[in-house]
Design a protein around this motif. Structure first.
Motif, PDB file in Angstrom:
ATOM      1  N   LEU A  59      15.494  40.500  48.634  1.00  0.00           N
ATOM      2  CA  LEU A  59      15.546  40.294  50.017  1.00  0.00           C
ATOM      3  C   LEU A  59      15.408  40.522  51.217  1.00  0.00           C
ATOM      4  O   LEU A  59      15.854  41.474  50.885  1.00  0.00           O
ATOM      5  CB  LEU A  59      17.563  40.651  49.296  1.00  0.00           C
ATOM      6  CG  LEU A  59      18.591  40.050  50.682  1.00  0.00           C
ATOM      7  CD1 LEU A  59      18.949  38.848  50.522  1.00  0.00           C
ATOM      8  CD2 LEU A  59      19.995  40.975  50.457  1.00  0.00           C
ATOM      9  N   CYS A  60      15.202  39.914  51.716  1.00  0.00           N
ATOM     10  CA  CYS A  60      14.689  40.027  52.694  1.00  0.00           C
ATOM     11  C   CYS A  60      15.638  39.879  54.136  1.00  0.00           C
ATOM     12  O   CYS A  60      16.443  38.642  54.699  1.00  0.00           O
ATOM     13  CB  CYS A  60      13.148  39.065  52.864  1.00  0.00           C
ATOM     14  SG  CYS A  60      12.175  39.747  51.501  1.00  0.00           S
ATOM     15  N   GLN A  61      15.100  40.071  55.841  1.00  0.00           N
ATOM     16  CA  GLN A  61      16.021  39.819  56.605  1.00  0.00           C
ATOM     17  C   GLN A  61      14.845  38.082  57.092  1.00  0.00           C
ATOM     18  O   GLN A  61      13.567  38.007  56.901  1.00  0.00           O
ATOM     19  CB  GLN A  61      16.160  40.682  57.270  1.00  0.00           C
ATOM     20  CG  GLN A  61      15.721  41.943  57.736  1.00  0.00           C
ATOM     21  CD  GLN A  61      17.580  41.818  57.689  1.00  0.00           C
ATOM     22  OE1 GLN A  61      18.100  40.525  58.048  1.00  0.00           O
ATOM     23  NE2 GLN A  61      18.751  42.770  56.328  1.00  0.00           N
ATOM     24  N   PRO A  62      15.029  37.223  57.635  1.00  0.00           N
ATOM     25  CA  PRO A  62      14.771  36.207  58.471  1.00  0.00           C
ATOM     26  C   PRO A  62      13.519  36.675  59.021  1.00  0.00           C
ATOM     27  O   PRO A  62      13.053  37.906  59.787  1.00  0.00           O
ATOM     28  CB  PRO A  62      15.894  35.696  59.136  1.00  0.00           C
ATOM     29  CG  PRO A  62      17.062  36.041  58.847  1.00  0.00           C
ATOM     30  CD  PRO A  62      17.212  37.292  58.448  1.00  0.00           C
ATOM     31  N   ALA A  87      19.410  35.213  56.062  1.00  0.00           N
ATOM     32  CA  ALA A  87      19.894  34.052  56.560  1.00  0.00           C
ATOM     33  C   ALA A  87      18.530  32.413  56.751  1.00  0.00           C
ATOM     34  O   ALA A  87      17.620  33.251  56.425  1.00  0.00           O
ATOM     35  CB  ALA A  87      20.196  33.821  58.665  1.00  0.00           C
ATOM     36  N   PRO A  88      18.596  31.478  57.124  1.00  0.00           N
ATOM     37  CA  PRO A  88      17.667  30.359  56.639  1.00  0.00           C
ATOM     38  C   PRO A  88      16.573  31.182  57.398  1.00  0.00           C
ATOM     39  O   PRO A  88      16.335  31.174  58.750  1.00  0.00           O
ATOM     40  CB  PRO A  88      18.044  29.224  57.378  1.00  0.00           C
ATOM     41  CG  PRO A  88      20.302  29.337  56.907  1.00  0.00           C
ATOM     42  CD  PRO A  88      20.166  30.745  57.432  1.00  0.00           C
ATOM     43  N   THR A 113      12.942  30.540  48.243  1.00  0.00           N
ATOM     44  CA  THR A 113      13.998  29.716  49.851  1.00  0.00           C
ATOM     45  C   THR A 113      13.295  29.606  50.758  1.00  0.00           C
ATOM     46  O   THR A 113      13.707  28.850  51.568  1.00  0.00           O
ATOM     47  CB  THR A 113      15.401  29.780  49.552  1.00  0.00           C
ATOM     48  OG1 THR A 113      15.308  31.453  50.529  1.00  0.00           O
ATOM     49  CG2 THR A 113      15.891  30.338  48.405  1.00  0.00           C
ATOM     50  N   THR A 114      12.356  30.513  51.235  1.00  0.00           N
ATOM     51  CA  THR A 114      11.619  30.198  52.279  1.00  0.00           C
ATOM     52  C   THR A 114      10.405  29.543  52.113  1.00  0.00           C
ATOM     53  O   THR A 114      10.064  28.826  51.393  1.00  0.00           O
ATOM     54  CB  THR A 114      10.567  31.736  52.890  1.00  0.00           C
ATOM     55  OG1 THR A 114       9.486  32.003  52.060  1.00  0.00           O
ATOM     56  CG2 THR A 114      12.281  32.719  53.294  1.00  0.00           C
ATOM     57  N   VAL A 151      21.079  38.376  43.703  1.00  0.00           N
ATOM     58  CA  VAL A 151      21.153  37.090  44.775  1.00  0.00           C
ATOM     59  C   VAL A 151      21.608  36.019  44.914  1.00  0.00           C
ATOM     60  O   VAL A 151      21.628  35.725  43.916  1.00  0.00           O
ATOM     61  CB  VAL A 151      19.172  37.212  45.646  1.00  0.00           C
ATOM     62  CG1 VAL A 151      18.738  38.475  46.202  1.00  0.00           C
ATOM     63  CG2 VAL A 151      18.929  36.779  44.839  1.00  0.00           C
ATOM     64  N   SER A 152      22.540  35.318  45.977  1.00  0.00           N
ATOM     65  CA  SER A 152      22.942  34.047  45.490  1.00  0.00           C
ATOM     66  C   SER A 152      21.848  33.387  46.195  1.00  0.00           C
ATOM     67  O   SER A 152      21.451  32.758  47.930  1.00  0.00           O
ATOM     68  CB  SER A 152      24.190  33.614  46.251  1.00  0.00           C
ATOM     69  OG  SER A 152      24.453  33.411  45.763  1.00  0.00           O
ATOM     70  N   ILE A 153      21.600  31.962  45.411  1.00  0.00           N
ATOM     71  CA  ILE A 153      20.939  30.538  45.924  1.00  0.00           C
ATOM     72  C   ILE A 153      21.857  29.526  45.204  1.00  0.00           C
ATOM     73  O   ILE A 153      21.721  29.135  44.250  1.00  0.00           O
ATOM     74  CB  ILE A 153      18.999  31.072  45.964  1.00  0.00           C
ATOM     75  CG1 ILE A 153      18.538  31.936  45.723  1.00  0.00           C
ATOM     76  CG2 ILE A 153      18.828  29.173  45.813  1.00  0.00           C
ATOM     77  CD1 ILE A 153      17.295  31.982  44.547  1.00  0.00           C
ATOM     78  N   GLU A 154      21.946  28.448  46.658  1.00  0.00           N
ATOM     79  CA  GLU A 154      23.262  27.405  46.102  1.00  0.00           C
ATOM     80  C   GLU A 154      23.542  28.346  45.035  1.00  0.00           C
ATOM     81  O   GLU A 154      24.032  26.952  44.669  1.00  0.00           O
ATOM     82  CB  GLU A 154      21.640  26.800  45.212  1.00  0.00           C
ATOM     83  CG  GLU A 154      20.466  26.172  46.757  1.00  0.00           C
ATOM     84  CD  GLU A 154      21.244  25.281  47.892  1.00  0.00           C
ATOM     85  OE1 GLU A 154      22.241  24.506  47.531  1.00  0.00           O
ATOM     86  OE2 GLU A 154      19.787  24.887  48.680  1.00  0.00           O
ATOM     87  N   ASP A 155      24.605  28.765  45.907  1.00  0.00           N
ATOM     88  CA  ASP A 155      25.298  28.896  44.651  1.00  0.00           C
ATOM     89  C   ASP A 155      25.977  29.583  43.649  1.00  0.00           C
ATOM     90  O   ASP A 155      26.378  30.110  42.685  1.00  0.00           O
ATOM     91  CB  ASP A 155      27.081  27.935  44.536  1.00  0.00           C
ATOM     92  CG  ASP A 155      27.514  27.520  46.367  1.00  0.00           C
ATOM     93  OD1 ASP A 155      27.574  28.515  47.366  1.00  0.00           O
ATOM     94  OD2 ASP A 155      27.800  26.429  46.330  1.00  0.00           O
TER      95      ASP A 155
END
Length: 231
Positions: A59-62, A87-88, A113-114, A151-155
């Motif tokens: 889990l990273c910061q944007p 955040a995205p 997701t990045t 972590v949550s990705i697309e619910d």
């Protein structure tokens, strides 16, 4: 959440991971009741990429990939890094150098997701990577995050040690404690698909095999002949 690195969490049994990997993302997703797909926007860096392994979550910061470097130290053979941000973020969180480091640690892939960069080099290396974006924009390395936390990705909640199966059809997460049950269901599904494939090759129609004619009739779908000489 307070920044934390959880070391050596429980991981799914490797025989189960390997079995799910052989069955593929689509079959596994169906066998899991249509659950676990991490969205439709994660695409492989190169066609034909596929992998299976245990989730090492990041889990990273944007715009900041510090925790990717922290996570690399925690990677064990067979792990797949699953990286997302609070955040995205479209920046390139990983490229050729990160992939080289992960491959040396015998990680089985990276899902993020990045963005990523150095796609040609990643392709040449044959390291399995899935991302939401491709970008030349670099990141900072200054913000705290966490490693091996849910972590949550697309619910879909990915827990460290869960099974990740990824190929051209997408990325699927199977909870560690349910993985053996999903293997059994996926194998049944694969056998059914093999039988259907043979039947279709011999001329059987899917309308008949799946009992869909009754559905068509119930929906009131009409069959009408084209008018003679019509354009």
């Amino acid at each position: 959440m307070k920044p934390v690195v959880i070391m050596n969490p429980p991981r799914a049994d490797w025989s189960v991971v390997a079995a799910l990997g052989q069955l593929g993302a689509a079959t596994v997703c169906r066998a899991a009741g249509g659950t676990g797909l991490l969205g439709s926007s994660l695409r492989p860096a190169w066609p034909g990429a596929w992998t299976a392994g245990t989730a090492l979550t990041v889990l990273c910061q944007p715009g900041d990939n510090l925790m990717l470097h922290v996570a690399a130290e925690q990677a064990r053979p067979g792990d797949i890094l699953v990286l997302t941000t609070t955040a995205p973020s479209r920046e390139a969180f990983a490229g050729e150098l990160a992939v080289t480091e992960l491959a040396a640690r015998q990680a089985h892939g990276l899902v993020t997701t990045t963005g990523i960069r150095d796609v040609a080099a990643i392709t040449q290396a044959g390291f399995p990577v899935w991302s939401r974006y491709v970008s030349a924009q670099e990141t900072r390395k200054a913000a705290a995050g966490s490693v091996n936390v849910p972590v949550s990705i697309e619910d879909v909640v990915v827990v460290p040690g869960d099974v990740i199966v990824a190929d051209d059809d997408g990325v699927v997460c199977v909870p560690r404690q349910q993985a053996a049950q999903v293997v059994a269901a996926a194998r049944r599904r694969a056998r059914q698909e093999d039988e259907a494939r043979q039947a279709f090759a011999q001329g059987e129609l899917s309308l008949d095999r799946y009992g869909l004619r009754a559905v068509v009739q119930r929906l009131g779908i009409s069959y009408v002949s084209a008018a003679p000489g019509g354009s």
